[in-house]
Write a protein that holds these residues in place. Structure first.
Motif, mmCIF file in Angstrom:
data_model
loop_
_atom_site.group_PDB
_atom_site.id
_atom_site.type_symbol
_atom_site.label_atom_id
_atom_site.label_comp_id
_atom_site.label_asym_id
_atom_site.label_seq_id
_atom_site.Cartn_x
_atom_site.Cartn_y
_atom_site.Cartn_z
ATOM 1 N N THR A 54 45.869 15.327 81.586
ATOM 2 C CA THR A 54 46.860 16.394 80.257
ATOM 3 C C THR A 54 47.766 17.197 80.636
ATOM 4 O O THR A 54 48.472 17.799 78.989
ATOM 5 C CB THR A 54 46.026 15.229 79.034
ATOM 6 O OG1 THR A 54 45.222 16.863 78.833
ATOM 7 C CG2 THR A 54 45.644 14.475 78.375
ATOM 8 N N SER A 55 47.345 18.146 81.607
ATOM 9 C CA SER A 55 48.081 18.756 81.657
ATOM 10 C C SER A 55 49.401 19.824 81.601
ATOM 11 O O SER A 55 50.010 18.138 82.409
ATOM 12 C CB SER A 55 47.282 19.942 82.808
ATOM 13 O OG SER A 55 47.582 19.627 83.936
ATOM 14 N N GLU A 95 53.950 12.557 77.851
ATOM 15 C CA GLU A 95 52.362 12.509 77.481
ATOM 16 C C GLU A 95 51.756 11.538 76.296
ATOM 17 O O GLU A 95 50.978 12.050 76.416
ATOM 18 C CB GLU A 95 53.290 13.853 76.460
ATOM 19 C CG GLU A 95 52.953 15.389 76.798
ATOM 20 C CD GLU A 95 54.563 15.321 77.607
ATOM 21 O OE1 GLU A 95 55.312 14.102 77.584
ATOM 22 O OE2 GLU A 95 54.999 16.073 77.639
ATOM 23 N N ALA A 96 52.368 10.635 76.051
ATOM 24 C CA ALA A 96 51.805 9.388 75.519
ATOM 25 C C ALA A 96 50.642 8.782 76.767
ATOM 26 O O ALA A 96 49.262 8.490 75.971
ATOM 27 C CB ALA A 96 52.632 8.894 74.926
ATOM 28 N N THR A 97 51.295 8.244 77.663
ATOM 29 C CA THR A 97 50.536 7.537 78.762
ATOM 30 C C THR A 97 49.444 8.419 79.158
ATOM 31 O O THR A 97 48.486 8.053 79.578
ATOM 32 C CB THR A 97 51.709 7.128 80.007
ATOM 33 O OG1 THR A 97 52.693 8.113 80.340
ATOM 34 C CG2 THR A 97 52.267 5.862 78.716
ATOM 35 N N ALA A 98 49.827 9.162 79.162
ATOM 36 C CA ALA A 98 48.945 10.274 80.267
ATOM 37 C C ALA A 98 47.078 10.620 79.193
ATOM 38 O O ALA A 98 45.929 10.733 79.795
ATOM 39 C CB ALA A 98 49.427 12.162 80.503
ATOM 40 N N ALA A 99 48.212 10.233 77.996
ATOM 41 C CA ALA A 99 46.413 10.909 77.118
ATOM 42 C C ALA A 99 45.626 9.636 76.622
ATOM 43 O O ALA A 99 43.980 9.467 76.440
ATOM 44 C CB ALA A 99 47.501 11.318 75.730
#
Length: 251
Positions: A54-55, A95-99
């Motif tokens: 998530t970085s 960001e959403a798919t990583a989170a």
């Protein structure tokens, strides 16, 4: 005998083109949960992957790729047949798919198993790549571990089969006990990974020598893998003049 196929182009056979299948990298995160990994180390390891995925650095590397997408799966491994998928194949592109992917890792229960079969972990990783629905420009196995292969077969035989299928193997040798563990200090696990585990175009290994450095090492490793920055030469070259590791000593 391995179940993954030798490659013909990508090693997969699709009847029709699909833009949804295109990704920059098909990435398998294969994470050691053998008995030598205590609970604190497992928690540090999990947290490191969650933080890295998530970085901003990893997300920037993904966005800058040709398709701006990677396909990734995360499984934990120990001995032969001890493979536990924590997060199934998913697309990360923002960001959403990583989170969402990182949350599946963070929320899964911790496990611990007895043996360390890098041989079987590489075989499982190659199977996951050969059977998924994606078509990546590169295919990478990112394997972590704190000890040598001690079950399943000769690790270099499996390494060579995986490389011949068009897959690069990168390593994360965990050396957090090297100052307190006589056998780990004697083994030089970073050398073992260099000589016996990693391979393929741009293959590299990043040793982790402290819990504090774990998250940084994973973040650096993922950025390099996603951006494909190591095509010309490995990050870590074997020390000049050192004796090669005996790869089958523990097989």
């Amino acid at each position: 005998m391995t179940s993954f196929a030798e490659p013909q182009r990508s090693g997969k056979f699709h009847t029709a083109y699909s833009a949804d299948a295109e990704v920059d990298v098909e990435l398998v995160l294969a994470v050691d949960i053998s008995q030598s990994m205590d609970r604190d180390e497992q928690e540090v390891q999990r947290a490191g992957y969650v933080s890295a995925l998530t970085s901003k650095e990893v997300l920037a590397a993904i966005r800058e790729g040709p398709t701006g997408r990677i396909a990734v799966t995360y499984f934990e491994w120990g001995g032969v047949g001890e493979h536990f998928t924590v997060a199934e194949w998913s697309i990360i592109q923002d960001e959403a798919t990583a989170a969402a992917f990182a949350a599946r890792i963070a929320e899964a229960p911790l496990r611990q198993v007895q043996r360390t079969s890098i041989f079987a972990a590489l075989e499982k990783s190659a199977d996951l790549i050969a059977s998924n629905q994606y078509e990546g420009l590169r295919r990478v196995i990112d394997i972590s571990g704190d000890g040598p292969n001690n079950q399943g077969g000769t690790v270099t035989d499996m390494r060579d089969k995986v490389i011949s299928a068009g897959v690069t193997i990168n390593g994360l040798p965990l050396m957090m006990k090297s100052e307190t563990s006589a056998w780990q200090a004697m083994l030089h696990l970073d050398h073992y990974y260099e000589d016996c585990v990693i391979g393929g175009p741009g293959a590299f290994a990043i040793p982790v020598r402290s819990k504090d450095g774990f998250a940084d090492a994973i973040r650096m490793k993922l950025v390099l893998e996603i951006a494909g920055l190591m095509e010309d030469q490995p990050l870590i070259m074997p020390a000049a003049g050192r004796k090669m590791v005996s790869c089958n000593l523990f097989d």
